[in-house]
Motif scaffolding. Structure first.
Motif, PDB file in Angstrom:
ATOM      1  N   ASP A  18      18.546 -11.496  -2.552  1.00  0.00           N
ATOM      2  CA  ASP A  18      18.363 -11.130  -3.958  1.00  0.00           C
ATOM      3  C   ASP A  18      16.898 -10.911  -4.305  1.00  0.00           C
ATOM      4  OD1 ASP A  18      21.074 -11.306  -4.534  1.00  0.00           O
ATOM      5  OD2 ASP A  18      20.946 -13.448  -4.972  1.00  0.00           O
ATOM      6  N   VAL A  19      15.984 -11.251  -3.399  1.00  0.00           N
ATOM      7  CA  VAL A  19      14.562 -11.178  -3.699  1.00  0.00           C
ATOM      8  C   VAL A  19      14.084  -9.731  -3.715  1.00  0.00           C
ATOM      9  CG1 VAL A  19      12.255 -11.807  -2.886  1.00  0.00           C
ATOM     10  CG2 VAL A  19      14.083 -13.487  -2.846  1.00  0.00           C
ATOM     11  N   LEU A  20      14.346  -8.980  -2.661  1.00  0.00           N
ATOM     12  CA  LEU A  20      13.891  -7.590  -2.578  1.00  0.00           C
ATOM     13  C   LEU A  20      14.891  -6.694  -3.295  1.00  0.00           C
ATOM     14  CD1 LEU A  20      12.793  -7.390   1.159  1.00  0.00           C
ATOM     15  CD2 LEU A  20      11.389  -7.910  -0.817  1.00  0.00           C
ATOM     16  N   LEU A  21      14.449  -6.001  -4.337  1.00  0.00           N
ATOM     17  CA  LEU A  21      15.343  -5.139  -5.101  1.00  0.00           C
ATOM     18  C   LEU A  21      15.381  -3.724  -4.529  1.00  0.00           C
ATOM     19  CD1 LEU A  21      14.440  -6.300  -8.715  1.00  0.00           C
ATOM     20  CD2 LEU A  21      16.288  -7.093  -7.246  1.00  0.00           C
ATOM     21  N   LYS A  22      14.208  -3.103  -4.357  1.00  0.00           N
ATOM     22  CA  LYS A  22      14.148  -1.769  -3.779  1.00  0.00           C
ATOM     23  C   LYS A  22      12.717  -1.457  -3.361  1.00  0.00           C
ATOM     24  CE  LYS A  22      13.687   0.626  -8.217  1.00  0.00           C
ATOM     25  NZ  LYS A  22      14.277   1.653  -9.088  1.00  0.00           N
ATOM     26  N   PRO A  23      12.546  -0.524  -2.415  1.00  0.00           N
ATOM     27  CA  PRO A  23      11.196  -0.144  -2.014  1.00  0.00           C
ATOM     28  C   PRO A  23      10.572   0.783  -3.059  1.00  0.00           C
ATOM     29  CG  PRO A  23      12.792   1.108  -0.790  1.00  0.00           C
ATOM     30  CD  PRO A  23      13.566   0.113  -1.600  1.00  0.00           C
ATOM     31  N   VAL A  24       9.257   0.762  -3.125  1.00  0.00           N
ATOM     32  CA  VAL A  24       8.526   1.658  -4.015  1.00  0.00           C
ATOM     33  C   VAL A  24       8.057   2.840  -3.171  1.00  0.00           C
ATOM     34  CG1 VAL A  24       6.509   1.894  -5.503  1.00  0.00           C
ATOM     35  CG2 VAL A  24       7.808  -0.230  -5.495  1.00  0.00           C
ATOM     36  N   ILE A  25       8.521   4.039  -3.521  1.00  0.00           N
ATOM     37  CA  ILE A  25       8.183   5.236  -2.765  1.00  0.00           C
ATOM     38  C   ILE A  25       7.260   6.089  -3.630  1.00  0.00           C
ATOM     39  CG2 ILE A  25       9.099   7.231  -1.521  1.00  0.00           C
ATOM     40  CD1 ILE A  25      10.055   4.554  -0.405  1.00  0.00           C
ATOM     41  N   THR A  26       5.965   5.942  -3.431  1.00  0.00           N
ATOM     42  CA  THR A  26       4.968   6.749  -4.122  1.00  0.00           C
ATOM     43  C   THR A  26       3.980   7.264  -3.089  1.00  0.00           C
ATOM     44  OG1 THR A  26       3.524   4.852  -4.537  1.00  0.00           O
ATOM     45  CG2 THR A  26       5.139   5.377  -6.246  1.00  0.00           C
ATOM     46  N   GLU A  27       3.117   8.162  -3.515  1.00  0.00           N
ATOM     47  CA  GLU A  27       2.126   8.711  -2.599  1.00  0.00           C
ATOM     48  C   GLU A  27       1.179   7.616  -2.108  1.00  0.00           C
ATOM     49  OE1 GLU A  27      -1.075  12.395  -2.596  1.00  0.00           O
ATOM     50  OE2 GLU A  27       0.446  12.290  -4.147  1.00  0.00           O
ATOM     51  N   LYS A  28       0.773   6.739  -3.005  1.00  0.00           N
ATOM     52  CA  LYS A  28      -0.140   5.658  -2.630  1.00  0.00           C
ATOM     53  C   LYS A  28       0.529   4.676  -1.663  1.00  0.00           C
ATOM     54  CE  LYS A  28      -3.151   2.127  -4.555  1.00  0.00           C
ATOM     55  NZ  LYS A  28      -3.653   1.500  -5.781  1.00  0.00           N
ATOM     56  N   SER A  29       1.791   4.324  -1.921  1.00  0.00           N
ATOM     57  CA  SER A  29       2.466   3.372  -1.039  1.00  0.00           C
ATOM     58  C   SER A  29       2.703   3.982   0.341  1.00  0.00           C
ATOM     59  CB  SER A  29       3.776   2.891  -1.656  1.00  0.00           C
ATOM     60  OG  SER A  29       4.722   3.927  -1.710  1.00  0.00           O
ATOM     61  N   MET A  30       2.940   5.289   0.403  1.00  0.00           N
ATOM     62  CA  MET A  30       3.116   5.949   1.701  1.00  0.00           C
ATOM     63  C   MET A  30       1.807   5.966   2.494  1.00  0.00           C
ATOM     64  SD  MET A  30       6.114   6.578   2.175  1.00  0.00           S
ATOM     65  CE  MET A  30       7.677   6.903   1.485  1.00  0.00           C
ATOM     66  N   ASP A  31       0.675   6.133   1.811  1.00  0.00           N
ATOM     67  CA  ASP A  31      -0.622   6.090   2.487  1.00  0.00           C
ATOM     68  C   ASP A  31      -0.915   4.692   3.027  1.00  0.00           C
ATOM     69  OD1 ASP A  31      -1.104   8.773   2.039  1.00  0.00           O
ATOM     70  OD2 ASP A  31      -2.325   8.425   0.245  1.00  0.00           O
ATOM     71  N   GLN A  32      -0.493   3.667   2.318  1.00  0.00           N
ATOM     72  CA  GLN A  32      -0.750   2.292   2.744  1.00  0.00           C
ATOM     73  C   GLN A  32       0.100   1.883   3.939  1.00  0.00           C
ATOM     74  OE1 GLN A  32      -0.141  -0.048  -0.792  1.00  0.00           O
ATOM     75  NE2 GLN A  32      -2.305   0.052  -1.335  1.00  0.00           N
ATOM     76  N   MET A  33       1.180   2.613   4.206  1.00  0.00           N
ATOM     77  CA  MET A  33       2.028   2.264   5.350  1.00  0.00           C
ATOM     78  C   MET A  33       1.276   2.405   6.667  1.00  0.00           C
ATOM     79  SD  MET A  33       5.763   3.674   4.159  1.00  0.00           S
ATOM     80  CE  MET A  33       6.006   4.452   5.687  1.00  0.00           C
ATOM     81  N   GLY A  34       0.262   3.259   6.722  1.00  0.00           N
ATOM     82  CA  GLY A  34      -0.562   3.373   7.919  1.00  0.00           C
ATOM     83  C   GLY A  34      -1.353   2.098   8.191  1.00  0.00           C
ATOM     84  N   ASP A  35      -1.640   1.340   7.148  1.00  0.00           N
ATOM     85  CA  ASP A  35      -2.352   0.059   7.268  1.00  0.00           C
ATOM     86  C   ASP A  35      -1.390  -1.114   7.369  1.00  0.00           C
ATOM     87  OD1 ASP A  35      -4.703   1.496   6.964  1.00  0.00           O
ATOM     88  OD2 ASP A  35      -4.739   1.208   4.791  1.00  0.00           O
ATOM     89  N   ARG A  36      -0.094  -0.839   7.619  1.00  0.00           N
ATOM     90  CA  ARG A  36       0.960  -1.838   7.742  1.00  0.00           C
ATOM     91  C   ARG A  36       1.182  -2.605   6.441  1.00  0.00           C
ATOM     92  NH1 ARG A  36       2.526  -1.843  12.519  1.00  0.00           N
ATOM     93  NH2 ARG A  36       2.967  -3.737  13.587  1.00  0.00           N
TER      94      ARG A  36
END
Length: 99
Positions: A8-26
């Protein structure tokens, strides 16, 4: 207050341009339950995504906006966002692959 289960803790992922760029930094961004703590968020990510080892969790609380429709006013729901940083030796979160 009832206890919050890890699913119940994680509701949904945030899909934005900034969050996609941060995925490279894990770093992965999620909308989480407003009453969830950093420890609960860490446990939820490690249980839901096998092989993921969380290094740290940053959280942000966002109050609801005041909205008006005619003479009636109200507030939208408050939200909480968490940025989860994984360690270098952990596996990637497969949910975000191909986005």
């Amino acid at each position: 207050m009832a206890s919050i289960n890890y699913y119940d803790v994680l509701l949904k992922p945030v899909i934005t341009e900034k969050s996609m760029d941060q995925m490279g930094d894990r770093k992965y961004t999620f909308l989480v339950h407003p009453e969830a703590t950093k420890v609960q968020i860490k446990e939820a990510v490690e249980k839901m995504f096998k092989g993921a080892i969380v290094q740290k969790v940053n959280t942000m609380n966002k109050d609801g906006k005041t909205k008006r429709r005619g003479t009636t006013s109200g507030k939208t729901a408050k939200t909480k966002k968490a940025i989860v940083t994984l360690t270098a030796e952990s596996k990637e979160i497969d949910f975000f692959e191909g986005m």
